[in-house]
Scaffold this motif. Sequence first.
Motif, short mmCIF file in Angstrom:
data_model
loop_
_atom_site.label_atom_id
_atom_site.label_comp_id
_atom_site.label_asym_id
_atom_site.label_seq_id
_atom_site.Cartn_x
_atom_site.Cartn_y
_atom_site.Cartn_z
N ALA A 162 -27.60 15.24 40.86
CA ALA A 162 -29.01 15.39 40.52
C ALA A 162 -29.27 14.95 39.08
O ALA A 162 -30.22 14.22 38.80
CB ALA A 162 -29.44 16.84 40.72
N ALA A 167 -32.61 13.91 36.90
CA ALA A 167 -33.23 15.23 36.86
C ALA A 167 -32.79 15.98 35.60
O ALA A 167 -31.66 15.85 35.16
CB ALA A 167 -32.85 16.03 38.10
N SER A 168 -33.71 16.79 35.05
CA SER A 168 -33.33 17.67 33.95
C SER A 168 -32.53 18.82 34.54
O SER A 168 -32.63 19.10 35.74
CB SER A 168 -34.58 18.20 33.26
N PRO A 169 -31.73 19.53 33.72
CA PRO A 169 -30.93 20.63 34.27
C PRO A 169 -31.77 21.67 35.02
O PRO A 169 -31.35 22.15 36.08
CB PRO A 169 -30.28 21.24 33.02
N TYR A 171 -34.79 21.25 36.53
CA TYR A 171 -35.27 20.65 37.77
C TYR A 171 -34.14 20.60 38.80
O TYR A 171 -34.32 20.94 39.96
CB TYR A 171 -35.78 19.24 37.47
N LYS A 175 -34.20 22.38 42.44
CA LYS A 175 -34.27 21.48 43.59
C LYS A 175 -32.97 21.42 44.38
O LYS A 175 -32.98 21.15 45.57
CB LYS A 175 -34.62 20.06 43.10
N VAL A 176 -31.85 21.61 43.70
CA VAL A 176 -30.57 21.35 44.35
C VAL A 176 -29.70 22.61 44.48
O VAL A 176 -29.21 22.91 45.55
CB VAL A 176 -29.80 20.25 43.58
#
Lengths: 256, 358
Positions: A162, A167-169, A171, A175-176
Motif C-alpha cells: 500500500a 498511500a500514506s501510513p 490511509y 484501507k488495508v
Amino acid sequence: MVKKFIKKFYVGLILIFLYAPIFILIGLSFNKSKSRAKWGGFTLHWYKELFQNQSIMNALYTTLIIALLSALIATLIGTAASLAISNMKKTPRAILVAITNIPMLNADIVTGISLMLLFVAMRFTLGFSSVLISHITFNIPYVILSVMPKIKQLNPHTYEAALDLGASPIYAFFKVILPDIFPGVLTGFFLAFTMSLDDFVITHFTKGPQINTLSTKIYTEVRKGIKPEIYALSTLMFIAVLLLLILINRRNAEKK
Amino acid sequence: MTDNKLINLVNISKSYGENIVLDELNLYIRENEFLTLLGPSGCGKTTTLRIIGGFENPDKGQVIFEGKDISKLAPNERQLNTVFQKYALFTHMTIAENIAFGLKVKKKSKEYIKDKIKYALKLVNLDGFENRMPDSLSGGQQQRIAIARAIVNEPKVLLLDEPLGALDLKLRQDMQYELIRLKNELGITFIYVTHDQEEALTMSDTVVVMNQGYIQQIGSPEDIYNEPQNAFVADFIGESNILPSIMVEDKLVNILGANFVCVDTGFGVNKPVDVVIRPEDIDLVKPEEGIIKGVVTSLLFKGVHYEMEVKAHGHDWLVHSTDLVPVGNEVGIWVDPFDIQIMHKPESEDEEATQLDI
C-alpha cells in the motif's frame, strides 16, 4: 441401538445439569405465587413490576452505558496496543504479551481491591467514571487477545504494498490493515462488552455508593430477600445473551 | 537500454545488530535495463532491493535516482513500484479495486482509472477479471495481478522480489517469457531479485552476483556463465568443475599434474590459480586421445544428457554428454583451450568475499 441410546442419554444428562437451574429460574419468573415451592399459575406480573421499578431500570441503563463505552474505548486502545506489540522485537514482545495476559488470570477480587485502593490513594471519587475506567482496564487484554492472532495472519507485505502504491501510513492502515483484522477487532469488542455486562466483583469494589449496575443491584436486592422481579430480570438477561450469541454464530457461519 | 544511469547506489552499508548485510556496496542501474540481483539467501540481494524501494534505510550511503538523493524519502514518495514475493494483494478488494488502489491515492479521474484497469488486465492476459476476488485466482494469476497493480502507476522502475518463487516449474518458465514481453512493451527498468540462476540468465541484460553482502561479479549472462571471475560465481552459476591448478606460463596450465593448453595470459609464471571447466565442455574421447585418462564411476540419465563422474588424477570430474559411456570403462578427457577459465586464487575466505569489491 443400546449404544446409541446411552450416548444420547449421556448428552441429555449433561444438558440437564447445565440448563436445569436456568429453566427453573425462567419458570419461577412466570409464577403467580411468590413461593418458590408452589406453582400458582402463569403471570407476566413480575415483568410489569420490573419495568416499573425505577432503580432497576437505572441500573440497567448504567450497565449498558458502561459496557458500551468501556468496550468501545478498550477496543480502540487494545487494537492500537496489539499493532505496537506485534511490531516489537521478539523479547520485548514476549514480555509485553505476558504482562497483558496477567490481568485476565488475576483473581477478580484482587484486581477489584487494587483498583479501589488506587482510586482512594489518588483521591478519585468512586462513581461512574471509576467503574468505567476499571472496566476499560480489564477489557483491554481481551481485545489484545482477539486482535493479535489476526495481525499475525497478515501478510507483512500488504502494508508495504500500500505504501509502495503511494498511500500514506494512515490511509494504508484504514484501507488495508483494518479490513483484514476487523473480524478480530469485532470479536474483541463483543468479548469486552460481555465481560463488562458480566462483571460483579470489580464493579462492586470500585462503584461507590451512588450508582449500581445490574449485577450489583441484584446482589443488594437478594440480600434483602429475593423478589420475583429479579427472576424476570435474570430471564431477560439470559435471553439477551442467548440472542447475541446466536447472532454472532450466524454471522460467523455465513462468513464460512 | 541506454547508458543513462537511472539509479546509483553509493557506498551503501547496512547491518542488523552484529550482522553486516551490506558493506560499502556500489552499483548503478541504467535506464531501461533488466538487472538481476542473484545470490544465495542472506547475500543481501533483497535488502538492496528494499533499500531502493524505501522499506529499509541504509546505515550509510546514498540512493541517487535521476541525479537526486532519495535516501530519506518514504516509499510512498518514490517513483518506483514493487512486486512482492507473496503477491501481497489486498484480499478484501476485487481485482479492479486492487489495481485501482495506487490511482485512487493519486486522485485520478474515474474514467482514467477504468481505462487503466482495462489496459493493465489486457497486458497481463487476464481480461474480464475485474470483479473476481484475489482468493479465487491461481498463484500465477495473482502474481500477474500484482504486476498489473504496480505498472498502472507508470513507474520508471519496477522492483521485483523473487516474484516467481512460489510458482511451479512450468508456470515459472511461462512467466519468464511473460516478464520479458512486459518489459519490452512497457520500456521501463526492471530490477529483479532471485536465487534461481536459470531465471537470472534467461531474462536479464545484466546479472549482479552477490555473496555475503559483497558484489562478486557484474556482467551479461554470457559473461557470468562463461567467464566467472572466482570460484563462488563459477560454483553458484550452473554446475562446474573447480580445480586447483598451477599456471605454468601464458596459455599453459597444469591441472592435477597434466598440462592443458588454454587461452588466458597475464597470470604470471608458476602461480597457483583456480580453473573452472563446465561439465558440458568436457569431451570424452578414446583413452589414448585424451589429455588425461580416467574411469567412469557413475552414470545418471538426465533427459537432455547423461551426467557422468569420471575419476582421473584423483579428482571426480563432472561430465555432461549426450554420448553414453558405461560405468567402469576407461576414457580420455579432452578440453578445448577456450573452454578453460582461469581465475585468481583467493588467499582466504575473507578475500574470497571481498576481492571484487575494491
